[in-house]
Motif scaffolding. Sequence first.
Motif, mmCIF file in Angstrom:
data_model
loop_
_atom_site.group_PDB
_atom_site.id
_atom_site.type_symbol
_atom_site.label_atom_id
_atom_site.label_comp_id
_atom_site.label_asym_id
_atom_site.label_seq_id
_atom_site.Cartn_x
_atom_site.Cartn_y
_atom_site.Cartn_z
ATOM 1 N N ALA A 130 0.844 -1.207 0.000
ATOM 2 C CA ALA A 130 0.000 0.000 0.000
ATOM 3 C C ALA A 130 0.875 1.252 0.000
ATOM 4 C CB ALA A 130 -0.927 -0.007 1.206
ATOM 5 N N ILE A 152 -5.864 -1.175 -0.030
ATOM 6 C CA ILE A 152 -4.987 -0.570 -1.037
ATOM 7 C C ILE A 152 -3.902 -1.559 -1.453
ATOM 8 C CG2 ILE A 152 -3.330 1.281 -1.489
ATOM 9 C CD1 ILE A 152 -4.916 3.014 0.491
ATOM 10 N N TRP A 159 -8.588 2.354 -8.015
ATOM 11 C CA TRP A 159 -9.096 1.342 -7.077
ATOM 12 C C TRP A 159 -10.529 0.957 -7.430
ATOM 13 C CZ3 TRP A 159 -13.325 2.208 -3.827
ATOM 14 C CH2 TRP A 159 -13.642 1.133 -2.975
#
Length: 398
Positions: A15, A307, A353
């Motif tokens: 992430a 993430i 995302w």
Amino acid sequence: MQKRVSLDEIQLARAFAIIAVLLVHSSSSGVTTISTDSLLFPIYNFFNIAGKLGTPTFIFLSSFILFYNYFPKKTDFTLIKNFYVKRLKYILIPYLFFSAVYFILKWFFYYDYPSIGFAIQKFLYLFALGKAHPHLYFVFISVQLYLLFPFFILLFKKFSFLRKHSIWIGILIQWLWVYLNKEYFHITLKGSISLSYFSFYFVGAFLGIYYNDLREKMNESSFRFKVFSSVFFVYGGMVVLYTGYMYLVRIGVYRDVSQHLPQLINQYIGEFTWATHALFAGLSLFLLAHWANKRFSPKTKSIFMEIGATSFGIYLIHPLLLMVMRKVVQGGSPLVYNGWQIFTFITISIGSWLIVRLTQKYFENNYWVIFGKLPSLKQNRTKEDYSSKPSPSYTTNY
């Protein structure tokens, strides 16, 4: 065989790494378009250069994961076959898909190839070198690691000297390659050759093999302090050196400074600052992830875990969104332009995302063709789950 512990820290490190990648790519236009005498240029330069830690960190983490998972296992034909099948399915196919997407888009908007046959040859050439779009070199480098990995694992198992001294051996091999290429080979595409990343491979291998032992050792406060202070001290120094060097280069001052430096420094300072900064940045993110795993609240941790879980897909898709954003605003007043850079970072982060997860949701059985394997959308775990259940999905991509 030692028990394999949960690797939530690796998702957190991924992430942090993908956020760094997004920062670098979002700030790249600012570095190239803003005047070097602008008060904001040093800021753009800092984020653009200091953030160049994401891709090398992914390479380092890939090596760590491979050695952590496979070193304790028996290396036989079945293991190697399954290893290659997974990488072909979840890495090479998405790489082929996005190579084609970026090639076709740039063909449509920027290039005019004389024939379909010429375009196909051009695509195959770029695909073979990881050059269909600049960021795809990471996947190309990863593929080289996968091809070498069975030989690495056999060598590391056979020779204890290689295992114990892999850190300095990896650094030595990488720098031997840098020297030979500069003096004899003169290969311009050295950034697409795995030898340029052997320090990341071998440091990842060392940590993957000895991870459980080192994790136990980190419970000792004195050892933990030595490790954290040493890594972050060197990393801090390299951030100053690397960003400072690139700032002087970009404003045209380094040429004058270089006249007062030894030739050896001028020849290798660019490679040294990049390689050393990237290596210690990866180690810093690795340590930071372990700290965050203990310090983050369950909600904050779940955000970063998400993430990290989608980072491969975000890495593949975000340049497409960046191309669109830069078509919308290419100039304007300083307030508009600089505000747009921040807005671009936020938009491509959230948008990438969202595309990854929506693709998974609506193409549940076939999304892997585009983004590789992802954790289930229904995977909503508690803090207790995070600390006690290792997720096999953490090790599929990269």
